[in-house]
Design a protein around this motif. Sequence first.
Motif, PDB file in Angstrom:
ATOM      1  N   VAL A   1      24.557  36.222  27.223  1.00  0.00           N
ATOM      2  CA  VAL A   1      24.465  34.856  27.739  1.00  0.00           C
ATOM      3  C   VAL A   1      25.850  34.234  27.623  1.00  0.00           C
ATOM      4  O   VAL A   1      26.494  34.330  26.572  1.00  0.00           O
ATOM      5  CB  VAL A   1      23.455  34.019  26.933  1.00  0.00           C
ATOM      6  N   CYS A   2      26.342  33.606  28.687  1.00  0.00           N
ATOM      7  CA  CYS A   2      27.689  33.037  28.631  1.00  0.00           C
ATOM      8  C   CYS A   2      27.682  31.573  29.034  1.00  0.00           C
ATOM      9  O   CYS A   2      26.786  31.099  29.745  1.00  0.00           O
ATOM     10  CB  CYS A   2      28.661  33.836  29.501  1.00  0.00           C
TER      11      CYS A   2
ATOM     12  N   VAL B   1      28.168  24.539  25.111  1.00  0.00           N
ATOM     13  CA  VAL B   1      27.629  25.264  23.963  1.00  0.00           C
ATOM     14  C   VAL B   1      26.326  24.637  23.465  1.00  0.00           C
ATOM     15  O   VAL B   1      25.383  25.347  23.087  1.00  0.00           O
ATOM     16  CB  VAL B   1      28.669  25.319  22.818  1.00  0.00           C
ATOM     17  N   ALA B   2      26.246  23.330  23.489  1.00  0.00           N
ATOM     18  CA  ALA B   2      25.061  22.638  22.968  1.00  0.00           C
ATOM     19  C   ALA B   2      23.793  23.033  23.726  1.00  0.00           C
ATOM     20  O   ALA B   2      22.694  22.989  23.169  1.00  0.00           O
ATOM     21  CB  ALA B   2      25.251  21.128  23.034  1.00  0.00           C
ATOM     22  N   THR B   3      23.953  23.464  24.974  1.00  0.00           N
ATOM     23  CA  THR B   3      22.775  23.828  25.770  1.00  0.00           C
ATOM     24  C   THR B   3      22.149  25.136  25.312  1.00  0.00           C
ATOM     25  O   THR B   3      21.036  25.475  25.729  1.00  0.00           O
ATOM     26  CB  THR B   3      23.150  23.960  27.263  1.00  0.00           C
TER      27      THR B   3
ATOM     28  N   GLN C   1      33.606  25.616  15.439  1.00  0.00           N
ATOM     29  CA  GLN C   1      32.522  25.049  14.636  1.00  0.00           C
ATOM     30  C   GLN C   1      31.225  24.988  15.438  1.00  0.00           C
ATOM     31  O   GLN C   1      30.142  25.289  14.923  1.00  0.00           O
ATOM     32  CB  GLN C   1      32.915  23.649  14.149  1.00  0.00           C
ATOM     33  N   ALA C   2      31.333  24.616  16.706  1.00  0.00           N
ATOM     34  CA  ALA C   2      30.145  24.567  17.559  1.00  0.00           C
ATOM     35  C   ALA C   2      29.586  25.966  17.783  1.00  0.00           C
ATOM     36  O   ALA C   2      28.364  26.169  17.793  1.00  0.00           O
ATOM     37  CB  ALA C   2      30.499  23.919  18.899  1.00  0.00           C
ATOM     38  N   ALA C   3      30.474  26.945  17.942  1.00  0.00           N
ATOM     39  CA  ALA C   3      30.036  28.323  18.157  1.00  0.00           C
ATOM     40  C   ALA C   3      29.317  28.861  16.927  1.00  0.00           C
ATOM     41  O   ALA C   3      28.254  29.502  17.035  1.00  0.00           O
ATOM     42  CB  ALA C   3      31.243  29.205  18.495  1.00  0.00           C
ATOM     43  N   LYS C   4      29.857  28.603  15.753  1.00  0.00           N
ATOM     44  CA  LYS C   4      29.253  29.099  14.525  1.00  0.00           C
ATOM     45  C   LYS C   4      27.895  28.465  14.264  1.00  0.00           C
ATOM     46  O   LYS C   4      27.027  29.065  13.625  1.00  0.00           O
ATOM     47  CB  LYS C   4      30.192  28.850  13.335  1.00  0.00           C
ATOM     48  N   ALA C   5      27.706  27.240  14.774  1.00  0.00           N
ATOM     49  CA  ALA C   5      26.436  26.542  14.561  1.00  0.00           C
ATOM     50  C   ALA C   5      25.296  27.167  15.365  1.00  0.00           C
ATOM     51  O   ALA C   5      24.119  26.893  15.099  1.00  0.00           O
ATOM     52  CB  ALA C   5      26.586  25.070  14.935  1.00  0.00           C
TER      53      ALA C   5
END
Length: 247
Positions: A34-35, A41-43, A72-76
Amino acid sequence: MTGVVVIIDELAMRRACIVSALEPWATLQHLRLVCCAPTDVATLKEEKDVRLVLLNTGGSSLAEPEQQEILQAAKALSSGPCAVISDRLDANDAVAAAGLGLQAFLPAMLPLDIVKQALSFIMNGGTYFPREALLATVTIHTHTTERYHVSDNGGSLTQRQAEVLERLRFGRSNKHIARELNMQEATVKVHVRQIMRKLGAENRTQAALLAQSKSPQTDDSELLRPQASTDALGLVPQNGARAYGAV
């Protein structure tokens, strides 16, 4: 059940190229790719069973505040491994990635087969960093029990801690270390924490990298015997890189 690998890249064409390159590997691993762009990212928060997050930073440095926010968003998205793909073979970026707790720093110049091996390895608990980049900045003070001496954070390592550290640098898991040294896995974890404190490392990966930077390569044959598929995949000498097991 099919796991998910999230690929984050700001350029649509680059995302498509990465998906095309990794699709055969993902199919064999029963993974779905998934890209999205960093702004989307939030979606992906509703995605279930995210096994791996890949962030392609292109030519940007990890020192840039924007990249820090994206990381940080990616790790979440997942408690699983997170890796960076970068156009830069930069020692500071590689060390920064280790300090941020990422499981891999993958220069875009790596052969595709090596990238696939590295991704499989980190999904099984390992970490992967290019040795040539890390050796530019990472240092340690001595050799084996005598070479692991640190005066600022509690003195030298004990012989047992040195034995544990030797195995950390070859990607051994706590379970493997406990088996080799005939100790409880909980005891290994205590030793790892003490090693990190004495070496001034923020995490297990940094401790292993510090040890590796001064370790003579002639000693490798003693510990390079395969014990599991992840150990075998983690050692990629043809590219001068080395992989290390995670906590």
